[in-house]
Motif scaffolding. Structure first.
Motif, PDB file in Angstrom:
ATOM      1  N   GLY A  39       0.815  -1.208   0.000  1.00  0.00           N
ATOM      2  CA  GLY A  39       0.000   0.000   0.000  1.00  0.00           C
ATOM      3  C   GLY A  39       0.846   1.254   0.000  1.00  0.00           C
ATOM      4  N   ASN A  40       2.107   1.122   0.401  1.00  0.00           N
ATOM      5  CA  ASN A  40       3.015   2.271   0.434  1.00  0.00           C
ATOM      6  C   ASN A  40       3.987   2.269  -0.740  1.00  0.00           C
ATOM      7  OD1 ASN A  40       1.891   3.096   2.912  1.00  0.00           O
ATOM      8  ND2 ASN A  40       3.257   1.729   4.054  1.00  0.00           N
ATOM      9  N   SER A  41       3.805   1.324  -1.668  1.00  0.00           N
ATOM     10  CA  SER A  41       4.716   1.215  -2.805  1.00  0.00           C
ATOM     11  C   SER A  41       4.200   2.028  -3.986  1.00  0.00           C
ATOM     12  CB  SER A  41       4.871  -0.252  -3.203  1.00  0.00           C
ATOM     13  OG  SER A  41       5.603  -0.379  -4.400  1.00  0.00           O
ATOM     14  N   THR A  42       5.129   2.595  -4.746  1.00  0.00           N
ATOM     15  CA  THR A  42       4.751   3.371  -5.940  1.00  0.00           C
ATOM     16  C   THR A  42       4.666   2.485  -7.183  1.00  0.00           C
ATOM     17  OG1 THR A  42       7.084   3.932  -6.309  1.00  0.00           O
ATOM     18  CG2 THR A  42       5.747   5.498  -5.041  1.00  0.00           C
ATOM     19  N   ARG A  43       5.230   1.278  -7.120  1.00  0.00           N
ATOM     20  CA  ARG A  43       5.212   0.379  -8.276  1.00  0.00           C
ATOM     21  C   ARG A  43       3.892  -0.372  -8.387  1.00  0.00           C
ATOM     22  NH1 ARG A  43       8.773  -4.056  -8.761  1.00  0.00           N
ATOM     23  NH2 ARG A  43       8.221  -4.012 -10.981  1.00  0.00           N
ATOM     24  N   TYR A  44       3.328  -0.712  -7.257  1.00  0.00           N
ATOM     25  CA  TYR A  44       2.122  -1.540  -7.250  1.00  0.00           C
ATOM     26  C   TYR A  44       0.863  -0.666  -7.199  1.00  0.00           C
ATOM     27  CZ  TYR A  44       5.322  -5.370  -6.206  1.00  0.00           C
ATOM     28  OH  TYR A  44       6.336  -6.288  -6.264  1.00  0.00           O
ATOM     29  N   ILE A  45      -0.182  -1.152  -7.850  1.00  0.00           N
ATOM     30  CA  ILE A  45      -1.466  -0.444  -7.877  1.00  0.00           C
ATOM     31  C   ILE A  45      -2.517  -1.313  -7.198  1.00  0.00           C
ATOM     32  CG2 ILE A  45      -3.250   0.572  -9.343  1.00  0.00           C
ATOM     33  CD1 ILE A  45      -1.104   0.842 -11.532  1.00  0.00           C
ATOM     34  N   LEU A  46      -3.239  -0.737  -6.241  1.00  0.00           N
ATOM     35  CA  LEU A  46      -4.321  -1.425  -5.551  1.00  0.00           C
ATOM     36  C   LEU A  46      -5.649  -0.811  -5.984  1.00  0.00           C
ATOM     37  CD1 LEU A  46      -2.851  -1.774  -1.934  1.00  0.00           C
ATOM     38  CD2 LEU A  46      -2.790  -3.421  -3.806  1.00  0.00           C
ATOM     39  N   LYS A  47      -6.565  -1.671  -6.460  1.00  0.00           N
ATOM     40  CA  LYS A  47      -7.830  -1.184  -6.999  1.00  0.00           C
ATOM     41  C   LYS A  47      -8.993  -1.953  -6.382  1.00  0.00           C
ATOM     42  CE  LYS A  47      -8.153  -0.477 -11.376  1.00  0.00           C
ATOM     43  NZ  LYS A  47      -8.190  -0.695 -12.836  1.00  0.00           N
ATOM     44  N   PRO A  48     -10.191  -1.353  -6.396  1.00  0.00           N
ATOM     45  CA  PRO A  48     -11.382  -2.091  -5.929  1.00  0.00           C
ATOM     46  C   PRO A  48     -11.809  -3.133  -6.955  1.00  0.00           C
ATOM     47  CG  PRO A  48     -11.999   0.095  -6.692  1.00  0.00           C
ATOM     48  CD  PRO A  48     -10.506   0.055  -6.721  1.00  0.00           C
ATOM     49  N   ASP A  49     -12.514  -4.161  -6.485  1.00  0.00           N
ATOM     50  CA  ASP A  49     -13.039  -5.166  -7.406  1.00  0.00           C
ATOM     51  C   ASP A  49     -14.405  -4.746  -7.915  1.00  0.00           C
ATOM     52  OD1 ASP A  49     -14.739  -5.561  -5.278  1.00  0.00           O
ATOM     53  OD2 ASP A  49     -14.030  -7.572  -4.789  1.00  0.00           O
ATOM     54  N   GLU A  50     -15.092  -5.660  -8.607  1.00  0.00           N
ATOM     55  CA  GLU A  50     -16.390  -5.325  -9.193  1.00  0.00           C
ATOM     56  C   GLU A  50     -17.455  -5.064  -8.140  1.00  0.00           C
ATOM     57  OE1 GLU A  50     -15.997  -9.736  -8.783  1.00  0.00           O
ATOM     58  OE2 GLU A  50     -14.777  -8.100  -9.623  1.00  0.00           O
ATOM     59  N   LYS A  51     -17.218  -5.522  -6.904  1.00  0.00           N
ATOM     60  CA  LYS A  51     -18.163  -5.272  -5.818  1.00  0.00           C
ATOM     61  C   LYS A  51     -17.857  -3.972  -5.075  1.00  0.00           C
ATOM     62  CE  LYS A  51     -18.984 -10.199  -4.967  1.00  0.00           C
ATOM     63  NZ  LYS A  51     -18.894 -11.285  -3.956  1.00  0.00           N
ATOM     64  N   GLY A  52     -16.777  -3.308  -5.479  1.00  0.00           N
ATOM     65  CA  GLY A  52     -16.415  -2.052  -4.842  1.00  0.00           C
ATOM     66  C   GLY A  52     -15.573  -2.208  -3.593  1.00  0.00           C
ATOM     67  N   ILE A  53     -15.041  -3.406  -3.336  1.00  0.00           N
ATOM     68  CA  ILE A  53     -14.207  -3.626  -2.145  1.00  0.00           C
ATOM     69  C   ILE A  53     -12.822  -3.065  -2.408  1.00  0.00           C
ATOM     70  CG2 ILE A  53     -13.211  -5.353  -0.609  1.00  0.00           C
ATOM     71  CD1 ILE A  53     -15.577  -7.148  -1.268  1.00  0.00           C
ATOM     72  N   GLU A  54     -12.428  -2.109  -1.592  1.00  0.00           N
ATOM     73  CA  GLU A  54     -11.155  -1.428  -1.786  1.00  0.00           C
ATOM     74  C   GLU A  54      -9.973  -2.390  -1.618  1.00  0.00           C
ATOM     75  OE1 GLU A  54     -10.513   1.665  -2.713  1.00  0.00           O
ATOM     76  OE2 GLU A  54     -12.644   2.117  -2.934  1.00  0.00           O
ATOM     77  N   ASN A  55      -8.938  -2.178  -2.470  1.00  0.00           N
ATOM     78  CA  ASN A  55      -7.671  -2.920  -2.403  1.00  0.00           C
ATOM     79  C   ASN A  55      -7.824  -4.410  -2.709  1.00  0.00           C
ATOM     80  OD1 ASN A  55      -6.571  -0.471  -1.603  1.00  0.00           O
ATOM     81  ND2 ASN A  55      -6.589  -0.992   0.567  1.00  0.00           N
ATOM     82  N   ALA A  56      -8.908  -4.790  -3.354  1.00  0.00           N
ATOM     83  CA  ALA A  56      -9.120  -6.211  -3.635  1.00  0.00           C
ATOM     84  C   ALA A  56      -8.282  -6.701  -4.813  1.00  0.00           C
ATOM     85  CB  ALA A  56     -10.594  -6.487  -3.902  1.00  0.00           C
TER      86      ALA A  56
END
Length: 264
Positions: A161-178
């Motif tokens: 979550g603190n990395s600039t290389r990796y991207i965390l996105k919500p899934d189709e249900k809207g769950i954050e960082n899934a």
């Protein structure tokens, strides 16, 4: 005389009703909470969800009225045929509760109502293995069920979550960082990636977080080319063998025809 008696009777009745009303007040209905401060009950998915309320200051055996989100449980379509009411113990029970059975329930008795918030403990799952080609995009989805899940990712001791290389996105249900994404994978990105989930059950009951991990294997850019080249080499060798065999067979037939006696 009759007027005085009637007045006294009415006065006595009003006093009795006042005493009765005072004897059964808001504090006479006491739900059983797992966390009293937040009025919560926690349950595991596919396990029983049991809600109960204690009734004090009354001898009445009248059953409790149970509601979910303000709707009587007997009229709630999602609960139809899935619950039981144990009136003697003043309990509401779902034998195999689902994640969607969470929410605000209430028990009611003699006009007094108390809320109980049911929270489903979280459960997570990620694919056990992931194969990615060097230079391509990596996508890993963390599937989670439970109430109000909060997800985080780690790679070794690195919080992604603190990395600039990796991207965390919500899934189709809207769950954050899934969903975890990495645009340009290198061989150094191979290893174990862990998805961790928590919710109010972990916060208020000091329960351990739940997690699952996947092992990422990074293939070289030309990894898929080598099997193809191997097949091509096998075909080429086979063709050469067939060609040599055909040449020798033809030569042998020609020599045999030259040695045959000529017709006179």
């Amino acid at each position: 005389m009759e007027a005085k008696f009637l007045t006294r009777a009415l006065s006595f009745l009003s006093i009795f009703l006042a005493i009765y009303a005072q004897s059964f007040g808001p504090d006479s209905l006491v739900p059983n909470y797992d966390n009293v401060e937040h009025k919560m009950v926690f349950y595991k998915i596919r396990m029983p969800l049991v809600l109960s309320c204690n009734v004090k200051n009354t001898e009445s055996n009248d059953p409790l009225i149970w509601k979910k989100q303000g709707v009587n449980v007997t009229d709630e379509p999602s609960l139809r045929g899935r619950f039981s009411l144990i009136h003697a113990e003043r309990k509401f029970v779902i034998d195999k509760a689902e994640a969607t059975d969470d929410g605000v329930y209430s028990c009611e008795f003699n006009g007094v109502s108390k809320n109980i918030t049911a929270i489903a403990r979280v459960f997570v799952r990620v694919p056990s293995n992931n194969g990615v080609v060097e230079g391509e995009k990596m996508i890993i989805q963390c599937t989670v069920i439970g109430s109000n899940p909060r997800l985080s990712w780690t790679y070794g001791n690195i919080d992604l979550g603190n990395s600039t290389r990796y991207i965390l996105k919500p899934d189709e249900k809207g769950i954050e960082n899934a969903v975890l994404m990495l645009e340009n994978v290198t061989k150094e990105d191979k290893g174990d990636y862990k998805c961790t989930a928590r919710n109010e059950a972990n916060d208020y009951l000091n329960e351990e977080e739940v997690s699952d991990f996947t092992t990422v294997r990074v293939k070289g850019k030309f990894a898929a080319l080598w099997p193809f080249l191997g097949i091509c080499a096998e075909v080429l060798i086979l063709c050469v063998i067939i060609l040599i065999y055909e040449k020798r067979r033809n030569k042998s037939e020609l020599e045999e025809s030259d040695t045959d006696p000529q017709e006179q």
